[in-house]
Design an enzyme around this catalytic site. Structure first.
Site, PDB file in Angstrom:
ATOM      1  N   LYS A   1      68.127  -9.600 -64.888  1.00  0.00           N
ATOM      2  CA  LYS A   1      68.911 -10.675 -65.516  1.00  0.00           C
ATOM      3  C   LYS A   1      67.971 -11.726 -66.107  1.00  0.00           C
ATOM      4  O   LYS A   1      68.197 -12.219 -67.223  1.00  0.00           O
ATOM      5  CB  LYS A   1      69.872 -11.300 -64.481  1.00  0.00           C
ATOM      6  CG  LYS A   1      71.010 -10.355 -64.101  1.00  0.00           C
ATOM      7  CD  LYS A   1      71.828 -10.826 -62.905  1.00  0.00           C
ATOM      8  CE  LYS A   1      72.862  -9.777 -62.520  1.00  0.00           C
ATOM      9  NZ  LYS A   1      73.670 -10.120 -61.341  1.00  0.00           N
TER      10      LYS A   1
ATOM     11  N   GLN B   1      73.316 -14.410 -56.384  1.00  0.00           N
ATOM     12  CA  GLN B   1      73.389 -12.952 -56.289  1.00  0.00           C
ATOM     13  C   GLN B   1      74.065 -12.542 -54.978  1.00  0.00           C
ATOM     14  O   GLN B   1      73.733 -13.051 -53.901  1.00  0.00           O
ATOM     15  CB  GLN B   1      71.973 -12.347 -56.391  1.00  0.00           C
ATOM     16  CG  GLN B   1      71.946 -10.831 -56.479  1.00  0.00           C
ATOM     17  CD  GLN B   1      72.581 -10.264 -57.756  1.00  0.00           C
ATOM     18  OE1 GLN B   1      72.594 -10.897 -58.796  1.00  0.00           O
ATOM     19  NE2 GLN B   1      73.116  -9.065 -57.658  1.00  0.00           N
TER      20      GLN B   1
ATOM     21  N   ASP C   1      79.524 -16.201 -63.386  1.00  0.00           N
ATOM     22  CA  ASP C   1      79.899 -14.940 -62.740  1.00  0.00           C
ATOM     23  C   ASP C   1      81.426 -14.787 -62.657  1.00  0.00           C
ATOM     24  O   ASP C   1      81.926 -13.696 -62.394  1.00  0.00           O
ATOM     25  CB  ASP C   1      79.359 -14.925 -61.300  1.00  0.00           C
ATOM     26  CG  ASP C   1      78.198 -13.973 -61.126  1.00  0.00           C
ATOM     27  OD1 ASP C   1      78.143 -12.970 -61.854  1.00  0.00           O
ATOM     28  OD2 ASP C   1      77.370 -14.222 -60.243  1.00  0.00           O
TER      29      ASP C   1
HETATM   30  N1  GUN Z   1      76.197  -8.274 -56.949  1.00  0.00           N
HETATM   31  C1  GUN Z   1      76.611  -7.148 -57.578  1.00  0.00           C
HETATM   32  N2  GUN Z   1      77.110  -7.445 -58.800  1.00  0.00           N
HETATM   33  C2  GUN Z   1      76.995  -8.780 -58.941  1.00  0.00           C
HETATM   34  C3  GUN Z   1      77.342  -9.674 -60.001  1.00  0.00           C
HETATM   35  O1  GUN Z   1      77.856  -9.316 -61.064  1.00  0.00           O
HETATM   36  N3  GUN Z   1      77.048 -10.970 -59.763  1.00  0.00           N
HETATM   37  C4  GUN Z   1      76.503 -11.416 -58.605  1.00  0.00           C
HETATM   38  N4  GUN Z   1      76.289 -12.726 -58.461  1.00  0.00           N
HETATM   39  N5  GUN Z   1      76.202 -10.611 -57.600  1.00  0.00           N
HETATM   40  C5  GUN Z   1      76.442  -9.305 -57.781  1.00  0.00           C
END
Ligand code: GUN
Length: 292
Positions: free
Chosen positions: A54, A98, A121
């Site tokens: 990311k 995350q 998110d």
């Molecule tokens: N863990 C797995 N997918 C995601 C996501 O799209 N965002 C976040 N913050 N954690 C994740």
């Protein structure tokens, strides 16, 4: 029949190029770059990889990223204090904590602490609540579910009246995908571990979204001929013949299902890259809403 391969990588590259163009214009006009803060708590190996990807994608699009790491034994207070600091930082347009968080931390409270204006998110309860209600608009749509819908809309002229089956009901993927499909006027069935006669329910699907985290669970005889199959699973399975010792497979047995389905996403290269593209899109949108 051999399915059309839905190339999420190519689509995501197109979206990322568009985002970069917009950011380049912002910068050329002397405006501030959009900023994304990533918060990684603990040592989860997969999470470390995802966060790195990311951050790299942000850099390529001209979006600033601010990486924060907290130890595995960080307290609830420490995590919430960091989120509070990021809420107040005008350089930060998006906050991404995350998931999963280490055991012992209260995920709901952490997500609740994120300012909804920075919830790129889309996991804040207010955003999810709005997603679930008619006539309400969330500020941000969760990234992986949005990527799924984006790919489906590229494949099908409309989702209206389509029989959609979602395999899995997680907060991150299954449930928000189902909510988005309802918003598209699909007829939606959510399947899970207690579903009776799972195989025959799945076989009714014109559109199947698999998000259960079980390697190659969906077999060819589960799939209606011609169905559009979106595989959200990313599972590591042992592969001694590979240098790394493992390979990534989806929740769908790709080789055999691609002989039956009308279209299918590969793993990797399907939904995964779309998650990142949608995160960048949400971050840019947040920066614009903040007047940048
Ligand atoms: N863990 C797995 N997918 C995601 C996501 O799209 N965002 C976040 N913050 N954690 C994740």
């Amino acid at each position: 029949m051999t399915a059309k391969i839905i190339d999420g990588k190519a689509t995501s590259e197109r979206i990322r190029a568009e985002i970069k163009q917009e950011v380049d214009v912002m910068l050329a006009e002397g405006r501030q770059a959009p900023g994304l803060a990533t918060v990684l708590v603990g040592e989860n190996a997969a999470s470390q990889v995802y966060v790195r990807m990311k951050q790299k994608a942000c850099a390529e699009a001209g979006i600033e990223s601010f990486g924060y790491r907290l130890p595995e034994d960080a307290s609830q207070q420490e995590v919430e204090a960091l989120v509070g600091k990021l809420n107040a930082d005008s350089k930060v347009d998006g906050i991404l904590v995350q998931l999963p968080l280490p055991a012992g931390l209260d995920e709901e409270k952490v997500l609740n602490a994120i300012s909804i204006e920075k919830d790129v998110d889309g996991f804040h309860p207010v955003n999810i609540g709005r997603l679930a209600q008619k006539g309400r608009e969330p500020l941000f749509i969760p990234c992986t579910p949005h990527g799924v819908i984006f790919l489906l809309k590229e494949m099908l002229p409309t989702l209206e009246g389509v029989n959609a089956v979602v395999l899995g009901r997680s907060n991150i993927v299954g449930m928000p995908v189902a909510l988005l499909l309802v918003r598209e006027n699909a007829t939606v069935t959510i399947c899970h571990s207690r579903t009776k006669d799972l195989q025959s329910v799945v076989r009714q699907a014109d559109v199947l979204v698999a998000a259960v985290g079980r390697p190659e669970m969906v077999r060819a005889d589960w799939v209606k001929p011609g169905a559009v199959v979106i595989d959200v699973g990313i599972n590591r399975v042992e592969a001694p013949e590979r240098k790394r010792g493992y390979k990534l497979v989806g929740d769908v047995a790709f080789d055999e299902v691609s002989q039956v389905a009308g279209a299918i996403t590969p793993v990797p290269g399907g939904v995964g890259p779309m998650t990142i593209a949608m995160l960048l899109r949400n971050t840019l949108r947040s920066a614009k809403l903040a007047g940048k």
